[in-house]
Design a protein around this motif. Sequence first.
Motif, PDB file in Angstrom:
ATOM      1  N   ASN A 110      30.086  37.140  63.585  1.00 15.26           N
ATOM      2  CA  ASN A 110      30.535  36.373  64.760  1.00 15.26           C
ATOM      3  C   ASN A 110      32.047  36.491  64.920  1.00 15.26           C
ATOM      4  OD1 ASN A 110      32.055  33.837  64.223  1.00 15.26           O
ATOM      5  ND2 ASN A 110      30.273  33.326  63.003  1.00 15.26           N
ATOM      6  N   CYS A 111      32.472  36.355  66.165  1.00 11.07           N
ATOM      7  CA  CYS A 111      33.869  36.654  66.513  1.00 11.07           C
ATOM      8  C   CYS A 111      34.844  35.755  65.750  1.00 11.07           C
ATOM      9  CB  CYS A 111      34.024  36.477  68.027  1.00 11.07           C
ATOM     10  SG  CYS A 111      35.601  37.054  68.620  1.00 11.07           S
ATOM     11  N   GLY A 112      34.452  34.490  65.502  1.00 10.01           N
ATOM     12  CA  GLY A 112      35.332  33.578  64.769  1.00 10.01           C
ATOM     13  C   GLY A 112      35.637  34.089  63.366  1.00 10.01           C
ATOM     14  N   MET A 113      34.592  34.572  62.668  1.00 10.71           N
ATOM     15  CA  MET A 113      34.801  35.117  61.311  1.00 10.71           C
ATOM     16  C   MET A 113      35.688  36.363  61.368  1.00 10.71           C
ATOM     17  SD  MET A 113      30.988  34.638  59.905  1.00 10.71           S
ATOM     18  CE  MET A 113      30.882  35.947  58.726  1.00 10.71           C
ATOM     19  N   ARG A 114      35.452  37.179  62.390  1.00 11.51           N
ATOM     20  CA  ARG A 114      36.273  38.398  62.533  1.00 11.51           C
ATOM     21  C   ARG A 114      37.744  38.037  62.762  1.00 11.51           C
ATOM     22  NH1 ARG A 114      33.887  42.301  59.957  1.00 11.51           N
ATOM     23  NH2 ARG A 114      31.952  43.013  60.871  1.00 11.51           N
ATOM     24  N   ARG A 115      37.996  36.959  63.524  1.00 13.99           N
ATOM     25  CA  ARG A 115      39.391  36.537  63.768  1.00 13.99           C
ATOM     26  C   ARG A 115      40.048  36.076  62.458  1.00 13.99           C
ATOM     27  NH1 ARG A 115      40.752  38.957  67.913  1.00 13.99           N
ATOM     28  NH2 ARG A 115      40.097  38.187  69.915  1.00 13.99           N
ATOM     29  N   ILE A 116      39.287  35.344  61.638  1.00 13.14           N
ATOM     30  CA  ILE A 116      39.865  34.880  60.361  1.00 13.14           C
ATOM     31  C   ILE A 116      40.146  36.097  59.476  1.00 13.14           C
ATOM     32  CG2 ILE A 116      39.435  33.515  58.253  1.00 13.14           C
ATOM     33  CD1 ILE A 116      39.927  31.827  60.791  1.00 13.14           C
ATOM     34  N   GLU A 117      39.202  37.027  59.459  1.00 12.73           N
ATOM     35  CA  GLU A 117      39.409  38.250  58.675  1.00 12.73           C
ATOM     36  C   GLU A 117      40.699  38.945  59.117  1.00 12.73           C
ATOM     37  OE1 GLU A 117      36.845  42.358  57.843  1.00 12.73           O
ATOM     38  OE2 GLU A 117      36.816  41.470  59.841  1.00 12.73           O
ATOM     39  N   LYS A 127      50.121  35.184  67.621  1.00  9.16           N
ATOM     40  CA  LYS A 127      49.597  34.983  66.256  1.00  9.16           C
ATOM     41  C   LYS A 127      48.097  35.267  66.171  1.00  9.16           C
ATOM     42  CE  LYS A 127      53.147  33.321  63.915  1.00  9.16           C
ATOM     43  NZ  LYS A 127      53.670  33.999  62.748  1.00  9.16           N
ATOM     44  N   ILE A 128      47.497  35.670  67.286  1.00  8.87           N
ATOM     45  CA  ILE A 128      46.067  36.022  67.264  1.00  8.87           C
ATOM     46  C   ILE A 128      45.985  37.534  67.057  1.00  8.87           C
ATOM     47  CG2 ILE A 128      43.897  36.021  68.581  1.00  8.87           C
ATOM     48  CD1 ILE A 128      44.989  33.567  70.134  1.00  8.87           C
ATOM     49  N   SER A 129      45.212  37.959  66.052  1.00 12.75           N
ATOM     50  CA  SER A 129      45.186  39.396  65.714  1.00 12.75           C
ATOM     51  C   SER A 129      43.905  40.050  66.210  1.00 12.75           C
ATOM     52  CB  SER A 129      45.241  39.578  64.199  1.00 12.75           C
ATOM     53  OG  SER A 129      46.257  38.783  63.667  1.00 12.75           O
ATOM     54  N   LEU A 138      44.235  36.322  76.389  1.00 14.53           N
ATOM     55  CA  LEU A 138      44.651  37.361  75.441  1.00 14.53           C
ATOM     56  C   LEU A 138      45.137  38.589  76.215  1.00 14.53           C
ATOM     57  CD1 LEU A 138      41.982  37.158  72.596  1.00 14.53           C
ATOM     58  CD2 LEU A 138      43.968  35.755  73.034  1.00 14.53           C
ATOM     59  N   PRO A 139      46.109  39.308  75.645  1.00 14.12           N
ATOM     60  CA  PRO A 139      46.636  40.470  76.366  1.00 14.12           C
ATOM     61  C   PRO A 139      45.582  41.569  76.526  1.00 14.12           C
ATOM     62  CG  PRO A 139      47.840  40.073  74.301  1.00 14.12           C
ATOM     63  CD  PRO A 139      46.747  39.070  74.362  1.00 14.12           C
ATOM     64  N   MET A 140      45.688  42.304  77.633  1.00 14.85           N
ATOM     65  CA  MET A 140      44.719  43.380  77.927  1.00 14.85           C
ATOM     66  C   MET A 140      44.621  44.358  76.760  1.00 14.85           C
ATOM     67  SD  MET A 140      42.732  44.676  80.280  1.00 14.85           S
ATOM     68  CE  MET A 140      43.222  44.488  81.973  1.00 14.85           C
ATOM     69  N   LYS A 141      45.762  44.681  76.140  1.00  5.71           N
ATOM     70  CA  LYS A 141      45.729  45.682  75.069  1.00  5.71           C
ATOM     71  C   LYS A 141      44.840  45.204  73.914  1.00  5.71           C
ATOM     72  CE  LYS A 141      48.406  48.393  71.826  1.00  5.71           C
ATOM     73  NZ  LYS A 141      47.409  48.120  70.808  1.00  5.71           N
ATOM     74  N   MET A 142      44.984  43.925  73.544  1.00  5.88           N
ATOM     75  CA  MET A 142      44.168  43.422  72.432  1.00  5.88           C
ATOM     76  C   MET A 142      42.686  43.419  72.809  1.00  5.88           C
ATOM     77  SD  MET A 142      44.149  39.803  70.453  1.00  5.88           S
ATOM     78  CE  MET A 142      45.866  39.831  70.058  1.00  5.88           C
ATOM     79  N   ILE A 143      42.409  43.026  74.055  1.00  2.03           N
ATOM     80  CA  ILE A 143      41.003  42.994  74.496  1.00  2.03           C
ATOM     81  C   ILE A 143      40.410  44.410  74.423  1.00  2.03           C
ATOM     82  CG2 ILE A 143      39.486  42.577  76.484  1.00  2.03           C
ATOM     83  CD1 ILE A 143      41.504  40.335  77.291  1.00  2.03           C
TER      84      ILE A 143
END
Length: 501
Positions: free
Chosen positions: A59-66, A207-209, A243-248
């Motif tokens: 799930n996306c939340g776990m991926r964000r923490i990773e 700070k969001i990766s 979120l910025p287009m590049k990150m998406i």
Amino acid sequence: MGYPVVLTCDRTMASEYHGLMFLGFSACIPYGTIPDWIYYPLFCPSAPVRKDGSLVYANCGMRRIESALLSCGFSPEDIIVAHPDHLDKVVDSSTRILSVSSNDPLGIGPATTTFGDLWGGEARMAQKLRELLHHKAVLRHKPVIFLGGPGAWQVAENPDKRKELGIDCVVVGEGDVTAPKLFRSVLDGKREEIPEIVYGDVAPVEKISAIAGGTIIGLIEVTRGCARSCAFCAPSVRKVRSLPMKMILDDVRVNIEAGNDGVILHGEDMLLYQSDGLSINSDAVTNLIREVYSVPGVKFIGISHVSLSSIVSSPQTIKKMAEILELGTPRHPVNYYQVGIETGSPALIGKLMKGKVYPFKPEEWPDVVREGFRISHENHFVCCATIILGLPGETPEDVKITTELVRSLHPYQSVIIPLFFTPMQTTRLQDQKPFTKKDLTPLHDDLLAACWEHNAKWFPELWKYYGRNENIVLRKSVDFFLKHGIPFFLKRIRKDAAKRK
Ligand code: SF4
């Protein structure tokens, strides 16, 4: 081989749900209602897992923490995003942290409470979480247990449950900034400094990766938070960020490389992408859809949530989205998004959800809902809507108006799920009384029946589109379930209603 940091979730979240995100809600059906041998293959088959026990899609939340940990200098060799059924491969004496993500850890979220109250039995995800935290490898090696995710508020307010489940620290809210600091303290040997409850800092966009691995059905964030501030809802306390287009686009490519053939764009109101306040930035939204759809390998784009007010205030955006996504063609007959009706009553909307209606007025709400459904229907979008029974201050007249509104939506392809009001911590209604089966009146029975009559018409129609690429066993099983399950459920509602009368 064990890992110092193990990120995982309960088994009901470790599934691609046959590519149909709404099947994920089947976890809200209480344990015992459907036997496991039917439930798991039909609704919640296991997500693919590698030999080392890691999830291919998480799930996306776990991926964000990773990714937050990786960007804060944690070594990739020290972290694994693990399948919950493979903990014996990844938890050993070297494991210091077990971080669990949960949508509904105690099974007291609105959907689970409603189904549990109507049908009885323990929530499936609560049972699976207990199994996970009482796994023999966890009990033996005793890592520090963190629990986060959208349902963390449930255990934050329940010290007995935290103790019973062995949870050391609950992180409520966002973990991008907070989790790396907490995990570092544990690895530095300062376990005793970890508080029992932490309210995570709101992460600024920088700070969001970007994620480092595939997500369940390719779900990725495009916005976070919601400025509409409905009194019953947790995102109302969050700051809105796009979120910025590049990150998406990076997150899209990671998913395609991981084997997904499309993505779901997630936001509390996706139409507010790059908006200034609550006005739609139509160019930004359509540009986002166009850019994502042009990434090589993307065959479909799903949209998680939009608001009915946004649809009605910018029908041209919906039209353009439908054109870009080639909706109404044999390749993509329909698409869907979740919307919130909650009530048809202008009085309740004005009292509890004024922002939901903006830029319209509360008295216009029933017309906004009908217009939002009409625009969606004509552009081949399916509204998957929720209604809340028993909102604080609800009168019999409010229930009647909501029932009339639901009945007027019958011509539009959509599903409408009625839920019982559940007060959630961190919301403005956290101290209000929950609505339960014993609070149902004959007027509520009429409303429940109106919703399920609507679904009895539209579920089988929609399954013709959604199920058309599924294997024959799944297709026929769901056909059977829809043909017999919904009428059975409706019959039961009518029987209970007759008893109450
Ligand atoms: S519009 Fe939806 S996400 Fe936003 S506060 Fe209201 S219920 Fe929550």
